[in-house]
Design an enzyme around this catalytic site. Structure first.
Site, PDB file in Angstrom:
ATOM      1  N   ARG A   1       3.386  -3.448   8.059  1.00  0.00           N
ATOM      2  CA  ARG A   1       3.895  -2.910   9.319  1.00  0.00           C
ATOM      3  C   ARG A   1       3.460  -3.754  10.513  1.00  0.00           C
ATOM      4  O   ARG A   1       4.182  -3.911  11.471  1.00  0.00           O
ATOM      5  CB  ARG A   1       3.374  -1.478   9.472  1.00  0.00           C
ATOM      6  CG  ARG A   1       3.614  -0.867  10.821  1.00  0.00           C
ATOM      7  CD  ARG A   1       3.414   0.631  10.773  1.00  0.00           C
ATOM      8  NE  ARG A   1       4.263   1.231   9.762  1.00  0.00           N
ATOM      9  CZ  ARG A   1       3.900   2.227   8.956  1.00  0.00           C
ATOM     10  NH1 ARG A   1       2.709   2.744   9.041  1.00  0.00           N
ATOM     11  NH2 ARG A   1       4.740   2.695   8.072  1.00  0.00           N
ATOM     12  N   TYR A   2       2.250  -4.252  10.453  1.00  0.00           N
ATOM     13  CA  TYR A   2       1.721  -5.085  11.531  1.00  0.00           C
ATOM     14  C   TYR A   2       1.764  -6.534  11.073  1.00  0.00           C
ATOM     15  O   TYR A   2       1.660  -6.817   9.887  1.00  0.00           O
ATOM     16  CB  TYR A   2       0.275  -4.696  11.822  1.00  0.00           C
ATOM     17  CG  TYR A   2       0.068  -3.253  12.223  1.00  0.00           C
ATOM     18  CD1 TYR A   2       0.386  -2.810  13.503  1.00  0.00           C
ATOM     19  CD2 TYR A   2      -0.466  -2.328  11.324  1.00  0.00           C
ATOM     20  CE1 TYR A   2       0.173  -1.496  13.870  1.00  0.00           C
ATOM     21  CE2 TYR A   2      -0.673  -1.008  11.693  1.00  0.00           C
ATOM     22  CZ  TYR A   2      -0.364  -0.597  12.972  1.00  0.00           C
ATOM     23  OH  TYR A   2      -0.571   0.712  13.338  1.00  0.00           O
TER      24      TYR A   2
ATOM     25  N   ARG B   1      -1.757  -7.654   9.105  1.00  0.00           N
ATOM     26  CA  ARG B   1      -2.481  -6.877   8.105  1.00  0.00           C
ATOM     27  C   ARG B   1      -1.542  -5.994   7.294  1.00  0.00           C
ATOM     28  O   ARG B   1      -0.518  -5.544   7.800  1.00  0.00           O
ATOM     29  CB  ARG B   1      -3.588  -6.041   8.744  1.00  0.00           C
ATOM     30  CG  ARG B   1      -3.143  -5.139   9.877  1.00  0.00           C
ATOM     31  CD  ARG B   1      -4.309  -4.995  10.875  1.00  0.00           C
ATOM     32  NE  ARG B   1      -4.085  -3.914  11.828  1.00  0.00           N
ATOM     33  CZ  ARG B   1      -3.358  -4.045  12.937  1.00  0.00           C
ATOM     34  NH1 ARG B   1      -2.752  -5.193  13.205  1.00  0.00           N
ATOM     35  NH2 ARG B   1      -3.223  -3.033  13.756  1.00  0.00           N
TER      36      ARG B   1
ATOM     37  N   CYS C   1      -6.969  10.199  -6.993  1.00  0.00           N
ATOM     38  CA  CYS C   1      -8.027  10.433  -6.017  1.00  0.00           C
ATOM     39  C   CYS C   1      -9.053  11.373  -6.619  1.00  0.00           C
ATOM     40  O   CYS C   1      -8.751  12.110  -7.560  1.00  0.00           O
ATOM     41  CB  CYS C   1      -7.453  11.056  -4.749  1.00  0.00           C
ATOM     42  SG  CYS C   1      -6.317   9.938  -3.897  1.00  0.00           S
TER      43      CYS C   1
ATOM     44  N   CYS D   1      -6.097  16.046  -1.183  1.00  0.00           N
ATOM     45  CA  CYS D   1      -6.137  16.723   0.099  1.00  0.00           C
ATOM     46  C   CYS D   1      -4.756  17.296   0.359  1.00  0.00           C
ATOM     47  O   CYS D   1      -3.755  16.584   0.263  1.00  0.00           O
ATOM     48  CB  CYS D   1      -6.536  15.732   1.191  1.00  0.00           C
ATOM     49  SG  CYS D   1      -7.925  14.686   0.666  1.00  0.00           S
TER      50      CYS D   1
ATOM     51  N   CYS E   1      -2.319  15.413   2.550  1.00  0.00           N
ATOM     52  CA  CYS E   1      -2.200  13.970   2.305  1.00  0.00           C
ATOM     53  C   CYS E   1      -0.822  13.437   2.696  1.00  0.00           C
ATOM     54  O   CYS E   1       0.206  13.974   2.309  1.00  0.00           O
ATOM     55  CB  CYS E   1      -2.462  13.650   0.847  1.00  0.00           C
ATOM     56  SG  CYS E   1      -2.297  11.887   0.499  1.00  0.00           S
TER      57      CYS E   1
ATOM     58  N   ARG F   1       0.349  10.737   1.744  1.00  0.00           N
ATOM     59  CA  ARG F   1       0.880   9.930   0.648  1.00  0.00           C
ATOM     60  C   ARG F   1       1.091  10.749  -0.621  1.00  0.00           C
ATOM     61  O   ARG F   1       1.086  10.214  -1.728  1.00  0.00           O
ATOM     62  CB  ARG F   1      -0.090   8.768   0.391  1.00  0.00           C
ATOM     63  CG  ARG F   1       0.597   7.416   0.364  1.00  0.00           C
ATOM     64  CD  ARG F   1      -0.402   6.301   0.584  1.00  0.00           C
ATOM     65  NE  ARG F   1      -0.501   5.927   1.971  1.00  0.00           N
ATOM     66  CZ  ARG F   1      -1.625   5.527   2.565  1.00  0.00           C
ATOM     67  NH1 ARG F   1      -2.752   5.480   1.890  1.00  0.00           N
ATOM     68  NH2 ARG F   1      -1.620   5.183   3.831  1.00  0.00           N
TER      69      ARG F   1
ATOM     70  N   ASP G   1      -0.210  14.140  10.169  1.00  0.00           N
ATOM     71  CA  ASP G   1       1.181  13.694  10.026  1.00  0.00           C
ATOM     72  C   ASP G   1       2.090  14.864   9.627  1.00  0.00           C
ATOM     73  O   ASP G   1       1.652  15.767   8.908  1.00  0.00           O
ATOM     74  CB  ASP G   1       1.281  12.614   8.938  1.00  0.00           C
ATOM     75  CG  ASP G   1       0.554  11.339   9.329  1.00  0.00           C
ATOM     76  OD1 ASP G   1       0.551  11.011  10.530  1.00  0.00           O
ATOM     77  OD2 ASP G   1      -0.003  10.680   8.435  1.00  0.00           O
TER      78      ASP G   1
ATOM     79  N   ASP H   1      -0.045   8.509  14.277  1.00  0.00           N
ATOM     80  CA  ASP H   1       0.694   7.519  13.502  1.00  0.00           C
ATOM     81  C   ASP H   1       2.168   7.862  13.717  1.00  0.00           C
ATOM     82  O   ASP H   1       2.621   8.946  13.348  1.00  0.00           O
ATOM     83  CB  ASP H   1       0.295   7.607  12.023  1.00  0.00           C
ATOM     84  CG  ASP H   1       0.138   6.234  11.399  1.00  0.00           C
ATOM     85  OD1 ASP H   1       0.866   5.316  11.827  1.00  0.00           O
ATOM     86  OD2 ASP H   1      -0.693   6.073  10.501  1.00  0.00           O
TER      87      ASP H   1
ATOM     88  N   LYS I   1       0.058   3.120  14.559  1.00  0.00           N
ATOM     89  CA  LYS I   1      -0.876   4.042  15.195  1.00  0.00           C
ATOM     90  C   LYS I   1      -0.842   3.882  16.712  1.00  0.00           C
ATOM     91  O   LYS I   1      -0.965   2.776  17.220  1.00  0.00           O
ATOM     92  CB  LYS I   1      -2.287   3.765  14.680  1.00  0.00           C
ATOM     93  CG  LYS I   1      -2.422   4.019  13.196  1.00  0.00           C
ATOM     94  CD  LYS I   1      -3.748   3.534  12.676  1.00  0.00           C
ATOM     95  CE  LYS I   1      -3.855   3.687  11.183  1.00  0.00           C
ATOM     96  NZ  LYS I   1      -2.963   2.773  10.436  1.00  0.00           N
TER      97      LYS I   1
HETATM   98  C1  PLP Z   1      -3.474   2.125   9.378  1.00  0.00           C
HETATM   99  C2  PLP Z   1      -2.732   1.023   8.857  1.00  0.00           C
HETATM  100  C3  PLP Z   1      -3.222  -0.277   8.968  1.00  0.00           C
HETATM  101  C4  PLP Z   1      -4.537  -0.613   9.626  1.00  0.00           C
HETATM  102  O1  PLP Z   1      -4.517  -0.255  10.971  1.00  0.00           O
HETATM  103  P1  PLP Z   1      -5.782  -0.550  11.906  1.00  0.00           P
HETATM  104  O2  PLP Z   1      -5.410   0.032  13.215  1.00  0.00           O
HETATM  105  O3  PLP Z   1      -5.962  -2.031  11.943  1.00  0.00           O
HETATM  106  O4  PLP Z   1      -6.958   0.121  11.274  1.00  0.00           O
HETATM  107  C5  PLP Z   1      -2.452  -1.294   8.469  1.00  0.00           C
HETATM  108  N1  PLP Z   1      -1.250  -1.067   7.895  1.00  0.00           N
HETATM  109  C6  PLP Z   1      -0.746   0.188   7.797  1.00  0.00           C
HETATM  110  C7  PLP Z   1       0.585   0.373   7.179  1.00  0.00           C
HETATM  111  C8  PLP Z   1      -1.479   1.269   8.254  1.00  0.00           C
HETATM  112  O5  PLP Z   1      -0.987   2.509   8.131  1.00  0.00           O
HETATM  113  S1  SF4 Z   2      -5.894  11.880   1.873  1.00  0.00           S
HETATM  114 FE1  SF4 Z   2      -4.522  11.498   0.121  1.00  0.00          FE
HETATM  115  S2  SF4 Z   2      -5.029   9.427  -0.529  1.00  0.00           S
HETATM  116 FE2  SF4 Z   2      -6.737  10.148   0.743  1.00  0.00          FE
HETATM  117  S3  SF4 Z   2      -8.195  11.049  -0.718  1.00  0.00           S
HETATM  118 FE3  SF4 Z   2      -6.902  12.700   0.028  1.00  0.00          FE
HETATM  119  S4  SF4 Z   2      -5.271  12.840  -1.505  1.00  0.00           S
HETATM  120 FE4  SF4 Z   2      -6.244  10.850  -1.781  1.00  0.00          FE
END
Ligand code: PLP
Ligand code: SF4
Length: 488
Positions: free
Chosen positions: A126-127, A130, A139, A143, A146, A148, A305, A342, A349
């Site tokens: 996305r960035y 990184r 996990c 959670c 979550c 994801r 989220d 986010d 973010k």
């Molecule tokens: C959170 C995140 C990051 C890292 O973000 P930072 O602000 O640098 O901590 C990188 N890629 C994705 C897709 C993210 O969700």
């Molecule tokens: S937030 Fe999602 S990915 Fe993170 S520990 Fe909990 S269940 Fe696992």
């Protein structure tokens, strides 16, 4: 630091007491063995009912949401839950509740658009510099909020898929930072994780590796010497942990973080703001103070989220702002996380914080600020980026009467409110003399005696707070014009 006393000093329940209540027969050897903890995770409602009461009327709703998203609770994490409190903040994070069923169809599968930004499965890019890399669907605990969830059904990434992710990073030179995240990377066997980290380390342009994990929260026994020695071979390596509530800061958790720190791994915490769990200043403050004692730096506080099934966890944004406002100035700056949202759909973010800059006049180089107590201060910018030696200094004239400062609409109320509560004297006497000697209470005026709020830079001899010397020449534009003329 004596970790045993940490929980006591925080006034928290210790693991031992809970463990004796829930697992009286577990031996020390078993209890402290992370594999035992992992194997004995509570994953069904029937098992859960052995430990925590489940109202008969809620079984159907709860099994319904369990079919949407699986449950997993380590004996250790379960032992931190108060069986008599249906609103226990740890329980709410991991136990499927009827509330979740109420909003079962509300929210998105993939609120952050991670799939949309995925060049190869498992990677979200996305960035520019990184990437996020998700290795497994596993996990220590699951959670309920979550973001994801959707990925927690597929099998863990096969080796060939992991190689494809590594390959993507290797052929993308702009990537200098990889976040290896949940499913939880620390659930891998040490040797397996070692081999993945080695492959990443072999990429010359990859500067840092970050691991996002909840293992130090849910399965601290996993942080053993073997793991720490392995991690220390892959520096610079950072770990983001995920504590949400002070009850999670146990002696075992402190020991796990201490081991990681001693292995040279800087620890940062990412908490999620959750209604009914940690959505008040006192709880977040206790969390951040406890983290600091464990040498963990609060990094982010995430707005929850809008993920499917998490509607009951979401708070208004105002709550997050209120919490940050309750921290800034009131506690160590190091203990204050950045509150972020986010952006839905994949905007990344976005930091959100209380308005401290109430008014900013770029042309006049003047800013009106409020501090954590609501007191108002004026800050004057340097005379000009293009100031010249011809901008001679002359002694200031005696203080002139002040006038009101123009305020942008939405800030005006705040200033009035702030002024109303402001003490009558707040001069800080520093040389730049940004503040006046008295803030008129309750009338919405921004500055007090001696401050140049309304006339400072338009008159010939501006008066700026308490400072003795001011530049001649009133506006930046005039100064620029003079400079131009001279240079001709
Ligand atoms: C959170 C995140 C990051 C890292 O973000 P930072 O602000 O640098 O901590 C990188 N890629 C994705 C897709 C993210 O969700
Ligand atoms: S937030 Fe999602 S990915 Fe993170 S520990 Fe909990 S269940 Fe696992």
């Amino acid at each position: 630091m004596n970790v045993e006393s940490l929980a006591e000093r925080l006034g928290r329940r210790t693991t031992r007491r809970g463990r004796e209540h829930y697992y009286p027969d577990a031996s020390d050897a078993d209890w402290n063995d992370w594999r035992w903890q992992f194997r004995h995770r509570v994953t069904t409602l029937e098992e859960l009912a052995r430990f925590l009461p489940i109202p008969a009327a809620e079984w159907a709703a709860r099994s319904q949401v369990l079919s949407d998203f699986r449950m997993g609770i380590t004996p250790y994490y379960l032992s931190l839950i108060d069986a008599d409190d249906p609103n226990d903040p740890l329980l709410r994070q991991v136990v499927p509740l009827a509330e979740e069923n109420l909003y079962r169809a509300v929210g998105d599968e993939d609120p952050l658009g991670e799939e949309k930004f995925s060049p190869v499965p498992g990677i979200t890019h996305r960035y520019p510099d990184r990437v996020l890399m998700v290795l497994s669907n596993n996990c220590a605990i699951y959670c309920r909020y979550c973001t994801r969830k959707r990925t927690m059904y597929d099998g863990a990434s096969a080796d060939v898929e992991i190689d494809r992710m590594v390959d993507y990073i290797a052929r993308t030179p702009s990537v200098r930072d990889v976040v290896v995240s949940g499913g939880d990377p620390l659930n891998f066997a040490t040797a397996k994780l070692d081999s993945i980290l080695s492959k990443l380390r072999a990429i010359p342009h990859l500067e840092i590796i970050r691991i996002g994990t909840r293992v130090p929260v849910a399965l601290p026994q996993r942080i053993d010497d073997e793991l720490c020695e392995m991690l220390a071979r892959h520096h610079p390596l950072w770990i983001n942990v995920h504590y949400n509530h002070p009850n999670e800061l146990t002696p075992d958790a402190a020991r796990a973080c201490d081991k990681l720190s001693r292995a040279g791994v800087p620890l940062n915490n990412q908490a999620v703001l959750l209604k009914g769990v940690n959505d008040d200043v006192a709880t977040i403050k206790a969390l951040c103070h406890g983290l600091m004692k464990m040498r963990v730096r609060p990094y982010y506080l995430y707005q929850c989220d809008p993920v499917r099934g998490a509607e009951h966890f979401r708070t208004p944004i105002a709550k997050g702002i209120e919490i940050i406002e309750g921290l800034r100035g009131h506690t160590s700056g190091l203990a204050i996380p950045t509150y972020v949202i986010d952006a839905p759909g994949g905007g990344g973010k976005i930091p959100v914080q209380p308005d401290y800059l109430l008014h900013y006049d770029r042309e006049k180089g003047r800013a009106l600020l409020r501090n954590y107590q609501g007191k108002l201060y004026e800050y004057l910018e340097p005379r000009a980026a293009n100031a010249s030696p011809n901008d001679v200094l002359v002694p200031a004239a005696p203080p002139a009467a002040s006038g009101p400062v123009a305020l942008a609409g939405s800030n005006k109320k705040r200033v009035e409110a702030a002024s109303a509560g402001a003490p009558s004297s707040n001069g800080n006497g520093h040389a730049a003399g940004a503040t006046g000697n008295g803030t008129p209470a309750g009338n919405g005026q921004a500055s007090g005696n001696g401050s140049s709020a309304s006339n400072g830079r338009n008159g010939a001899a501006p008066v700026v707070g308490k400072s003795k010397w001011v530049h001649r020449g009133s506006t930046r534009a005039e100064r620029a014009a003079r400079t131009k003329k001279r240079d001709k």
